[in-house]
Design a protein around this motif. Structure first.
Motif, PDB file in Angstrom:
ATOM      1  N   TYR A  29      81.644  25.179  57.229  1.00 39.65           N
ATOM      2  CA  TYR A  29      82.548  24.129  56.769  1.00 39.65           C
ATOM      3  C   TYR A  29      82.011  22.754  57.121  1.00 39.65           C
ATOM      4  O   TYR A  29      81.641  22.499  58.263  1.00 39.65           O
ATOM      5  N   LEU A  30      81.976  21.872  56.097  1.00 37.59           N
ATOM      6  CA  LEU A  30      81.690  20.454  56.324  1.00 37.59           C
ATOM      7  C   LEU A  30      82.972  19.765  56.770  1.00 37.59           C
ATOM      8  O   LEU A  30      82.938  18.782  57.497  1.00 37.59           O
ATOM      9  N   SER A  31      84.114  20.295  56.311  1.00 37.50           N
ATOM     10  CA  SER A  31      85.432  19.892  56.813  1.00 37.50           C
ATOM     11  C   SER A  31      86.280  21.152  56.916  1.00 37.50           C
ATOM     12  O   SER A  31      86.330  21.938  55.963  1.00 37.50           O
ATOM     13  N   SER A  32      86.949  21.335  58.066  1.00 34.32           N
ATOM     14  CA  SER A  32      87.843  22.489  58.206  1.00 34.32           C
ATOM     15  C   SER A  32      89.278  22.038  58.456  1.00 34.32           C
ATOM     16  O   SER A  32      90.099  22.809  58.916  1.00 34.32           O
ATOM     17  N   GLN A  33      89.560  20.765  58.142  1.00 34.90           N
ATOM     18  CA  GLN A  33      90.942  20.282  58.290  1.00 34.90           C
ATOM     19  C   GLN A  33      91.830  20.993  57.281  1.00 34.90           C
ATOM     20  O   GLN A  33      91.394  21.249  56.152  1.00 34.90           O
ATOM     21  N   LYS A  34      93.105  21.250  57.672  1.00 36.05           N
ATOM     22  CA  LYS A  34      93.932  22.032  56.757  1.00 36.05           C
ATOM     23  C   LYS A  34      94.278  21.254  55.477  1.00 36.05           C
ATOM     24  O   LYS A  34      94.522  21.848  54.434  1.00 36.05           O
ATOM     25  N   GLU A  35      94.217  19.927  55.553  1.00 28.90           N
ATOM     26  CA  GLU A  35      94.511  19.121  54.360  1.00 28.90           C
ATOM     27  C   GLU A  35      93.413  19.250  53.302  1.00 28.90           C
ATOM     28  O   GLU A  35      93.646  19.044  52.116  1.00 28.90           O
ATOM     29  N   SER A  55      97.274  24.717  51.663  1.00 25.23           N
ATOM     30  CA  SER A  55      98.012  25.816  51.040  1.00 25.23           C
ATOM     31  C   SER A  55      99.502  25.499  50.980  1.00 25.23           C
ATOM     32  O   SER A  55     100.064  24.983  51.930  1.00 25.23           O
ATOM     33  N   VAL A  56     100.103  25.840  49.860  1.00 24.02           N
ATOM     34  CA  VAL A  56     101.568  25.836  49.747  1.00 24.02           C
ATOM     35  C   VAL A  56     101.933  27.230  49.282  1.00 24.02           C
ATOM     36  O   VAL A  56     101.640  27.605  48.141  1.00 24.02           O
ATOM     37  N   GLY A  57     102.493  28.038  50.195  1.00 22.15           N
ATOM     38  CA  GLY A  57     102.677  29.458  49.884  1.00 22.15           C
ATOM     39  C   GLY A  57     101.305  30.089  49.714  1.00 22.15           C
ATOM     40  O   GLY A  57     100.422  29.919  50.561  1.00 22.15           O
ATOM     41  N   ALA A  58     101.108  30.800  48.614  1.00 22.48           N
ATOM     42  CA  ALA A  58      99.826  31.460  48.360  1.00 22.48           C
ATOM     43  C   ALA A  58      98.924  30.608  47.473  1.00 22.48           C
ATOM     44  O   ALA A  58      97.882  31.071  47.019  1.00 22.48           O
ATOM     45  N   THR A  59      99.315  29.333  47.246  1.00 24.67           N
ATOM     46  CA  THR A  59      98.619  28.499  46.258  1.00 24.67           C
ATOM     47  C   THR A  59      97.893  27.332  46.915  1.00 24.67           C
ATOM     48  O   THR A  59      98.426  26.676  47.802  1.00 24.67           O
ATOM     49  N   ARG A  60      96.666  27.099  46.458  1.00 25.12           N
ATOM     50  CA  ARG A  60      95.857  25.972  46.917  1.00 25.12           C
ATOM     51  C   ARG A  60      95.092  25.411  45.737  1.00 25.12           C
ATOM     52  O   ARG A  60      94.736  26.164  44.815  1.00 25.12           O
ATOM     53  N   GLY A  61      94.768  24.123  45.805  1.00 23.86           N
ATOM     54  CA  GLY A  61      93.806  23.592  44.841  1.00 23.86           C
ATOM     55  C   GLY A  61      92.424  24.083  45.240  1.00 23.86           C
ATOM     56  O   GLY A  61      92.122  24.217  46.427  1.00 23.86           O
ATOM     57  N   GLU A  62      91.598  24.385  44.247  1.00 22.69           N
ATOM     58  CA  GLU A  62      90.240  24.868  44.553  1.00 22.69           C
ATOM     59  C   GLU A  62      89.260  24.371  43.489  1.00 22.69           C
ATOM     60  O   GLU A  62      89.533  24.506  42.294  1.00 22.69           O
ATOM     61  N   TRP A  63      88.154  23.800  43.956  1.00 19.19           N
ATOM     62  CA  TRP A  63      87.113  23.323  43.058  1.00 19.19           C
ATOM     63  C   TRP A  63      85.789  23.872  43.581  1.00 19.19           C
ATOM     64  O   TRP A  63      85.422  23.600  44.730  1.00 19.19           O
ATOM     65  N   PHE A 125     101.342  43.658  41.538  1.00 17.78           N
ATOM     66  CA  PHE A 125     100.019  44.288  41.665  1.00 17.78           C
ATOM     67  C   PHE A 125     100.184  45.611  42.396  1.00 17.78           C
ATOM     68  O   PHE A 125     101.186  45.835  43.089  1.00 17.78           O
ATOM     69  N   ASP A 126      99.203  46.487  42.230  1.00 19.59           N
ATOM     70  CA  ASP A 126      99.217  47.767  42.933  1.00 19.59           C
ATOM     71  C   ASP A 126      98.608  47.574  44.320  1.00 19.59           C
ATOM     72  O   ASP A 126      97.530  46.985  44.440  1.00 19.59           O
ATOM     73  N   GLN A 127      99.271  48.109  45.333  1.00 18.95           N
ATOM     74  CA  GLN A 127      98.765  47.998  46.705  1.00 18.95           C
ATOM     75  C   GLN A 127      98.253  49.367  47.148  1.00 18.95           C
ATOM     76  O   GLN A 127      99.042  50.275  47.397  1.00 18.95           O
ATOM     77  N   PRO A 128      96.921  49.536  47.231  1.00 22.54           N
ATOM     78  CA  PRO A 128      96.379  50.842  47.626  1.00 22.54           C
ATOM     79  C   PRO A 128      96.739  51.175  49.073  1.00 22.54           C
ATOM     80  O   PRO A 128      97.106  50.291  49.839  1.00 22.54           O
ATOM     81  N   ASP A 129      96.599  52.453  49.464  1.00 27.38           N
ATOM     82  CA  ASP A 129      97.104  52.844  50.786  1.00 27.38           C
ATOM     83  C   ASP A 129      96.236  52.326  51.933  1.00 27.38           C
ATOM     84  O   ASP A 129      96.667  52.356  53.084  1.00 27.38           O
ATOM     85  N   TRP A 130      95.029  51.810  51.649  1.00 30.30           N
ATOM     86  CA  TRP A 130      94.208  51.211  52.707  1.00 30.30           C
ATOM     87  C   TRP A 130      94.560  49.742  52.939  1.00 30.30           C
ATOM     88  O   TRP A 130      93.975  49.097  53.823  1.00 30.30           O
ATOM     89  N   VAL A 131      95.506  49.209  52.178  1.00 29.48           N
ATOM     90  CA  VAL A 131      95.973  47.833  52.383  1.00 29.48           C
ATOM     91  C   VAL A 131      97.310  47.881  53.119  1.00 29.48           C
ATOM     92  O   VAL A 131      98.236  48.554  52.667  1.00 29.48           O
ATOM     93  N   SER A 132      97.416  47.168  54.251  1.00 31.83           N
ATOM     94  CA  SER A 132      98.670  47.234  55.027  1.00 31.83           C
ATOM     95  C   SER A 132      99.416  45.895  55.013  1.00 31.83           C
ATOM     96  O   SER A 132      99.721  45.374  53.949  1.00 31.83           O
ATOM     97  N   ASP A 133      99.664  45.305  56.183  1.00 34.68           N
ATOM     98  CA  ASP A 133     100.583  44.162  56.259  1.00 34.68           C
ATOM     99  C   ASP A 133     100.023  42.873  55.674  1.00 34.68           C
ATOM    100  O   ASP A 133      98.843  42.560  55.819  1.00 34.68           O
ATOM    101  N   GLU A 134     100.916  42.088  55.081  1.00 34.94           N
ATOM    102  CA  GLU A 134     100.510  40.805  54.509  1.00 34.94           C
ATOM    103  C   GLU A 134     100.375  39.733  55.591  1.00 34.94           C
ATOM    104  O   GLU A 134     101.222  39.630  56.485  1.00 34.94           O
ATOM    105  N   VAL A 135      99.308  38.910  55.493  1.00 35.25           N
ATOM    106  CA  VAL A 135      99.076  37.826  56.461  1.00 35.25           C
ATOM    107  C   VAL A 135      98.803  36.485  55.756  1.00 35.25           C
ATOM    108  O   VAL A 135      98.264  35.560  56.363  1.00 35.25           O
ATOM    109  N   THR A 136      99.205  36.391  54.487  1.00 38.24           N
ATOM    110  CA  THR A 136      98.941  35.169  53.711  1.00 38.24           C
ATOM    111  C   THR A 136      99.363  33.909  54.460  1.00 38.24           C
ATOM    112  O   THR A 136      98.653  32.901  54.436  1.00 38.24           O
ATOM    113  N   ASP A 137     100.523  33.950  55.117  1.00 38.26           N
ATOM    114  CA  ASP A 137     101.076  32.743  55.742  1.00 38.26           C
ATOM    115  C   ASP A 137     100.606  32.542  57.180  1.00 38.26           C
ATOM    116  O   ASP A 137     101.027  31.587  57.828  1.00 38.26           O
TER     117      ASP A 137
END
Ligand SMILES: O=P(O)(O)OP(=O)(O)OP(=O)(O)O
Length: 154
Positions: A29-35, A55-63, A125-137
């Motif tokens: 990272y050249l910048s790792s600030q959350k903004e 990030s706002v929820g699961a959404t971020r701007g990305e370029w 979406f389909d969640q396969p059995d090798w995928v467990s708890d969500e950590v998005t936030d």
């Protein structure tokens, strides 16, 4: 504006290991600030520079833009915050989506997360059995935070 809608989950068991070809990623990272993060990444034979907004929820701007691998290597070793993040990524198609499974190395060894990119926050979406708890936030799992707070220190 580029938009990334992505949800992140923990991974359980080892079934995911055989489901996709591992590609080695080295990123910093050249910048790792959350903004605003500015990430340089070499992924397999290519390299990219990526700017992301907060990030706002699961959404971020990305370029994201391709850059020469030699330039990426200079930026990673000369300008990026240290240490770098190293991981293997496997892409695993499940239903209509592709899961990206990241197996971290170095100070983050033992951490494995699965990400899914969606067209909308509420897209099913389909969640396969090798995928467990969500950590998005949970910001601890942002790659930009794993530099200063690696998994081995949790
Ligand atoms: O590959 P991406 O764009 O999802 O990004 P990442 O390196 O997994 O990092 P994070 O999702 O933690 O920003």
């Amino acid at each position: 504006m580029g938009v990334e809608i992505e949800r992140k989950f923990l991974v359980q068991g080892s079934a995911w290991k055989t489901l996709g070809e591992p590609v080695f990623f080295r990123q910093g990272y050249l910048s790792s600030q959350k903004e605003r993060t500015v990430r340089v990444r070499i992924e397999g034979e290519r390299a990219v520079i990526t700017i992301k907004s907060k990030s706002v929820g699961a959404t971020r701007g990305e370029w994201e833009y391709p850059i020469p691998v030699a330039d990426a290597a200079e930026l990673l070793d000369g300008l990026c915050e240290q240490p770098l993040i190293e991981k293997y990524r496997r892409k695993i198609a499940v239903g209509a989506h592709v899961w990206e499974v990241d197996e971290f190395l170095g100070a983050n060894a033992g951490l494995v997360v699965a990400e899914i990119e969606l067209g909308a926050e509420d897209e099913a979406f389909d969640q396969p059995d090798w995928v467990s708890d969500e950590v998005t936030d949970d910001a601890r799992y942002y790659n930009s935070n794993l530099i200063r707070h690696p998994y081995c220190n949790w």
